[in-house]
Design an enzyme around this catalytic site. Sequence first.
Site, PDB file in Angstrom:
ATOM      1  CG  ASP A  49      -1.924  -1.109   1.229  1.00  0.00           C
ATOM      2  OD1 ASP A  49      -2.920  -0.994   0.515  1.00  0.00           O
ATOM      3  OD2 ASP A  49      -1.713  -2.091   1.959  1.00  0.00           O
ATOM      4  NE  ARG A  69       0.863  -0.642   4.391  1.00  0.00           N
ATOM      5  CZ  ARG A  69      -0.029   0.032   5.084  1.00  0.00           C
ATOM      6  NH1 ARG A  69       0.346   1.024   5.850  1.00  0.00           N
ATOM      7  NH2 ARG A  69      -1.302  -0.276   5.023  1.00  0.00           N
ATOM      8  NE  ARG A  79      -5.988   5.389   2.943  1.00  0.00           N
ATOM      9  CZ  ARG A  79      -6.600   4.252   3.263  1.00  0.00           C
ATOM     10  NH1 ARG A  79      -7.510   4.241   4.250  1.00  0.00           N
ATOM     11  NH2 ARG A  79      -6.345   3.142   2.603  1.00  0.00           N
ATOM     12  CE  LYS A 107      -5.836   1.604  -1.203  1.00  0.00           C
ATOM     13  NZ  LYS A 107      -4.806   0.869  -0.437  1.00  0.00           N
ATOM     14  CG  HIS A 108     -10.884   1.179  -0.184  1.00  0.00           C
ATOM     15  ND1 HIS A 108     -10.422   2.485  -0.049  1.00  0.00           N
ATOM     16  CD2 HIS A 108      -9.955   0.392   0.424  1.00  0.00           C
ATOM     17  CE1 HIS A 108      -9.278   2.488   0.615  1.00  0.00           C
ATOM     18  NE2 HIS A 108      -8.961   1.232   0.914  1.00  0.00           N
ATOM     19  CG  HIS A 153      -9.090  -0.485   8.777  1.00  0.00           C
ATOM     20  ND1 HIS A 153      -9.351   0.660   8.065  1.00  0.00           N
ATOM     21  CD2 HIS A 153      -8.199  -1.187   8.048  1.00  0.00           C
ATOM     22  CE1 HIS A 153      -8.627   0.651   6.957  1.00  0.00           C
ATOM     23  NE2 HIS A 153      -7.925  -0.450   6.924  1.00  0.00           N
ATOM     24  CG  ASP A 158      -9.822  -3.436   2.212  1.00  0.00           C
ATOM     25  OD1 ASP A 158      -8.598  -3.572   2.434  1.00  0.00           O
ATOM     26  OD2 ASP A 158     -10.448  -2.408   2.509  1.00  0.00           O
TER      27      ASP A 158
END
Length: 575
Positions: A169, A177, A237, A267-268, A280, A352
């Site tokens: 990601d 990351r 994001r 995404k998403h 999450h 996901d």
Amino acid sequence: MGRVSTTPRRTVVALVALTALLVSGCGKEPGPRRAAPPGPSSSAAPTPTPTAADPAARAAALVRTLADEDLVGQVLMPYAYGSSATKVSPASAAGNRALAGVDTPAEMVAKYRLGGVILVGFSADDPTSGNQATTNVDNPKQVRELTTGLREAAGKLPAGPAPFLIGTDQEYGVVTRITDGVTLLPSPLAAGAAGKPALTEAAWRAAGAELAAMGINLDFAPVADVLATRSTVIGSRSFGADPANASAQVAGAVRGLQAEGVAASVKHFPGHGLSATDSHKDLPVIGQSREVLDRTAFPPFRAGIDAGAMAVMSAHLDVRAVDPGTPATFSHKLLTDVLRGQLGFQGVVITDGMNMPPAKRWSPGEAAVRALTAGNDLILMTPNVGQAYDGLLAALRDGSLPRARLLEAATRVLTMKFKLADRPTPELSGLNGPEHRKAAADLAAAAVTVLRGRCGGPVAGPVTVTSSGGRDRTRATLTEALTAAGVKVVPSGGTVVHLVGYGDGADDLRADAAVTVAMDTPYVLAAAKSPTLLATYSSSPASMTALAGVLAGKARPGGRSPVPVTGLPATTCGT
């Protein structure tokens, strides 16, 4: 470098026909195929060699040689513990044993004949931290050695002729990351503020080249969610609240990544920005009408698809207007009828993270079967690799997972792999080079926005940089950039420039600040009293350098807020 094909629809007819042929041929078998041992195929029949370079033909030819165990492995993409493929710490070995019954990432690849692995990690202000169980990225050299080791393990498998998928990601901004030794782009929201798709494409092309140099060939980006709510999990994001602007930015990012041999996964789907709930933690409900979805949520996904995106990530969202009560990840109506049937997507659909609460209502095996049956082709981050693998095999053999669906999924995954094949890996020496830094700097400079105050002109007198807690590194970066731009910075007593970022609210503002700068979503500026309000939407080095140029009076702030801020204009700098 040569451009990767970004027109997956050209292979649709061939893929459908070849998959149908495979299904027909497999239908004549008396029962499930026995596992072939890892390594070259042991079948007496010669392995077909496709005469065409068409990725779909190569994929279909390879699928015909694979045992059930290999087909199942190709649709799994778990994470693993450890910073090396073959040598891990005792703690990482224990994590891998709990996850997959093996000690090392390489052993996981071999045992489950995996189609790919996702590299995971943490960043300072990361809304996805809840499903990042470990970290296995540190610096480019380490990542390159890890990906090389994973590919060596995968190359010994029957599916070895197809490139192994290694994803991460790398969205830039709060979800990044790999942060050390690479060019850090400003956030997607900053790109939305700049409103210049050509700059976005150039920046993301630089990102693609650097990911490819580290051995990563799949980026779970860009985020195509329209920020219709003040979602903290999506936030910066996203490219913003305007579907048309977001669409142009998504298309630019897709083209940039894939030009350098890195598959983009938009995404998403069908649009996490329509709910402020964090998937999450819980199952967000998307209560908007289908008309709103068509007008607001879907256009950026359609733009990514039209730009040739090789993958789309499905989301754990309850879309009441289409399939109420069923998370989109497990919804045949959304993934097969809408995404494929109505939006025309023919590439790889990726779930996901299956270690997120909405997917954990079922066991790992049942969840994997449900996701594949709904229309996903690749199962991401299962909480137990062995259970997911065994569940898919059992469902295939008892008929609850149609063989045609597994063959279709594996063929799509392998087709994407062959689209990424036959490209040299760039040298690590190109990371964070002058051209890449310029691409990031150009995008960051175009993003800086004035929401209150004069459009341009230097700040008066010496400057004191302050911030909300925990931003020492960002303050130091801005201080250095201001000094380089000719602005004197003093520890106290100067004109106060106050920085706020991810997670900050009204309590983090400073009443005596002459300038307040939002380095994430700009909503907090509605409560700020400063005579000058600026937004960079990002705390990247490029964004701080661009801010310094504006504060020094050397650059004109030309950005426009890509989201509405109560009581403030999108810019005070005209159109």
